[in-house]
Design a protein around this motif. Structure first.
Motif, PDB file in Angstrom:
ATOM      1  N   THR A 179      55.393 -36.454   0.395  1.00 48.13           N
ATOM      2  CA  THR A 179      55.658 -35.623  -0.575  1.00 48.13           C
ATOM      3  C   THR A 179      56.699 -36.111  -0.965  1.00 48.13           C
ATOM      4  O   THR A 179      57.567 -36.338  -0.151  1.00 48.13           O
ATOM      5  CB  THR A 179      55.697 -34.221   0.323  1.00 48.13           C
ATOM      6  OG1 THR A 179      53.862 -34.058   0.952  1.00 48.13           O
ATOM      7  CG2 THR A 179      55.263 -33.583  -1.108  1.00 48.13           C
ATOM      8  N   LEU A 183      55.704 -32.970  -4.434  1.00 44.78           N
ATOM      9  CA  LEU A 183      54.274 -33.970  -5.230  1.00 44.78           C
ATOM     10  C   LEU A 183      53.605 -34.223  -4.243  1.00 44.78           C
ATOM     11  O   LEU A 183      54.267 -35.486  -3.429  1.00 44.78           O
ATOM     12  CB  LEU A 183      55.330 -34.788  -6.472  1.00 44.78           C
ATOM     13  CG  LEU A 183      53.918 -35.707  -7.537  1.00 44.78           C
ATOM     14  CD1 LEU A 183      52.426 -34.253  -7.788  1.00 44.78           C
ATOM     15  CD2 LEU A 183      53.602 -36.314  -7.680  1.00 44.78           C
ATOM     16  N   GLU A 235      50.539 -40.442  -7.565  1.00 43.17           N
ATOM     17  CA  GLU A 235      49.909 -39.621  -7.893  1.00 43.17           C
ATOM     18  C   GLU A 235      48.090 -39.820  -7.710  1.00 43.17           C
ATOM     19  O   GLU A 235      47.934 -40.163  -8.797  1.00 43.17           O
ATOM     20  CB  GLU A 235      50.261 -39.069  -8.521  1.00 43.17           C
ATOM     21  CG  GLU A 235      50.152 -37.105  -8.242  1.00 43.17           C
ATOM     22  CD  GLU A 235      48.777 -36.791  -8.504  1.00 43.17           C
ATOM     23  OE1 GLU A 235      48.588 -35.962  -7.770  1.00 43.17           O
ATOM     24  OE2 GLU A 235      48.044 -37.492  -9.706  1.00 43.17           O
ATOM     25  N   LYS A 286      53.092 -34.125 -12.028  1.00 43.31           N
ATOM     26  CA  LYS A 286      53.293 -32.900 -12.305  1.00 43.31           C
ATOM     27  C   LYS A 286      51.899 -32.236 -13.261  1.00 43.31           C
ATOM     28  O   LYS A 286      50.581 -31.408 -12.545  1.00 43.31           O
ATOM     29  CB  LYS A 286      53.758 -32.102 -11.200  1.00 43.31           C
ATOM     30  CG  LYS A 286      54.649 -32.540 -10.046  1.00 43.31           C
ATOM     31  CD  LYS A 286      55.676 -31.275  -9.769  1.00 43.31           C
ATOM     32  CE  LYS A 286      56.563 -31.719  -8.643  1.00 43.31           C
ATOM     33  NZ  LYS A 286      57.795 -30.402  -8.506  1.00 43.31           N
ATOM     34  N   SER A 287      52.532 -32.391 -14.302  1.00 39.13           N
ATOM     35  CA  SER A 287      52.586 -32.048 -15.666  1.00 39.13           C
ATOM     36  C   SER A 287      50.611 -32.320 -15.305  1.00 39.13           C
ATOM     37  O   SER A 287      49.260 -31.888 -15.964  1.00 39.13           O
ATOM     38  CB  SER A 287      52.932 -32.315 -16.972  1.00 39.13           C
ATOM     39  OG  SER A 287      51.928 -31.588 -18.153  1.00 39.13           O
ATOM     40  N   ARG A 289      48.514 -33.792 -13.355  1.00 40.76           N
ATOM     41  CA  ARG A 289      47.843 -33.525 -12.510  1.00 40.76           C
ATOM     42  C   ARG A 289      47.845 -32.843 -12.637  1.00 40.76           C
ATOM     43  O   ARG A 289      46.548 -31.902 -12.410  1.00 40.76           O
ATOM     44  CB  ARG A 289      48.767 -33.222 -10.924  1.00 40.76           C
ATOM     45  CG  ARG A 289      48.278 -33.086  -9.778  1.00 40.76           C
ATOM     46  CD  ARG A 289      48.944 -32.975  -8.660  1.00 40.76           C
ATOM     47  NE  ARG A 289      47.889 -33.055  -7.460  1.00 40.76           N
ATOM     48  CZ  ARG A 289      47.924 -31.546  -7.259  1.00 40.76           C
ATOM     49  NH1 ARG A 289      47.921 -30.774  -7.784  1.00 40.76           N
ATOM     50  NH2 ARG A 289      46.672 -31.869  -5.766  1.00 40.76           N
TER      51      ARG A 289
END
Length: 347
Positions: A179, A183, A235, A286-287, A289
């Motif tokens: 992590t 994330l 990711e 993150k965006s 995902r």
């Protein structure tokens, strides 16, 4: 006595129209759910437009070619990835993306900087799976290995990835999870075994004094490379590469009569993206995902909405209504009170 029951006109409209509207809405939601199931795989694509930069650095030792001594310093690698263009027009299609990568390397020590060899390549790859597409869109690698991304929905298994220095595909071995700033990522090891890169560039040979033979002016040598301690963070929902660490080791190895003698040219310890670029990679992952997860949830959301609409339509049809419009209901007339018998006093 007659009582007439009359339903209002508004009630009549609602009782007829509302169930139909709910059923129609449910049908549209079913169509939307089916469409989203079909369209989601088509929308999960790497972008055609690309312009990004990544800088990585790490402690290193470098051979000073003027003195033959190893120098401590910092290794810096700067990579820029842009959309490949053909005659000024961006390459790519609905299924294939093509990126250019220009990679420069340098070694800094004591206020001076030594420029190391740079590389330029063009990699065409499948926009969904990330596998290379040899011969497509100006590709110069000719490999099906990954380079810029892994598949959407990356699995906990091994893949292959292109190593720019070794100029060949190497195993990408799944090694666990990690992590990073909230994330969740998969950790892959990218070991590159000792690889002969060919005749030592420019010099073609090394001074004999570098390898313990000062009596020999020069000895032919090849350049060798390995990267035994290299990791990559991915990711898994999007297949985005979000960092890692690399420890390249380059050395000269003699050939011929005095073959097999080695001298280190460059040894790097865990070069990783600089803080700002590392944070950017995680933020972008993150965006991306979140967008992919919304796409995956769309069929379930539409399907749930359809079910609710159908249930509501069914319930609304079963709501108790008056049996008929204008039905006459006969009620008994109220009884008049009977007169009391006269008392003895009033007779």
């Amino acid at each position: 006595m007659v009582v007439r029951l009359v339903r209002s006109e508004a009630y009549e409209v609602a009782a007829t129209v509302v169930p139909r509207l709910l059923a129609a809405t449910g049908a549209l939601a079913v169509v939307a759910a089916g469409a989203s199931v079909l369209l989601t795989p088509l929308l999960l694509k790497a972008p055609l437009d690309q312009d990004s930069r990544l800088r990585a650095s790490g402690a290193a030792t470098f051979l000073d070619t003027t003195t033959g001594a190893s120098v401590q310093g910092t290794f810096v690698q700067d990579s820029r990835i842009t959309t490949h263009k053909v005659n000024g027009i961006a390459a790519g299609s609905s299924t294939v993306a093509s990126y250019d990568q220009v990679q420069t390397q340098s070694f800094a020590s004591g206020g001076s900087t030594k420029e190391l060899p740079s590389s330029t390549l063009t990699h065409a790859f499948d926009r969904s799976t990330g596998v290379g597409r040899p011969g497509a869109q100006g590709d110069t690698l000719g490999t099906t290995a990954h380079l810029f991304k892994l598949p959407f929905g990356t699995q906990k298994r091994d893949y292959t990835i292109w190593d720019v220095t070794a100029k060949r595909a190497v195993p990408l071995v799944y090694a666990g999870q990690k992590t990073i700033d909230g994330l969740s990522t998969y950790v892959f090891r990218r070991p590159v075994p000792a690889t002969d890169l060919g005749i030592l560039p420019i010099f073609l040979a090394v001074p004999g004094s570098w390898v313990g033979h000062p009596e020999v002016p020069s000895i032919p040598a090849h350049e060798w490379y390995e990267n035994a301690d290299s990791t990559l963070y991915v990711e898994p929902v999007t297949g985005s590469l979000v960092g890692g660490a690399s420890s390249p080791h380059v050395w000269a190895q003699t050939t011929g009569r005095l073959g097999g003698l080695k001298v280190d040219l460059l040894r790097v310890e865990s070069a990783a993206p600089v803080a700002a670029d590392a944070a950017r990679l995680v933020a972008e992952a993150k965006s991306a995902r979140a967008k992919v997860i919304r796409l995956h949830r769309a069929p379930w959301a539409f399907g749930g909405g359809a079910l609710i609409c159908f249930l509501a339509a069914h319930v609304s049809r079963r709501v108790r209504r008056p049996r008929a419009v204008g039905r006459e209901v006969f009620l008994p007339a109220p009884r008049e009170p009977e007169s009391e018998p006269a008392s003895e006093l009033t007779r």
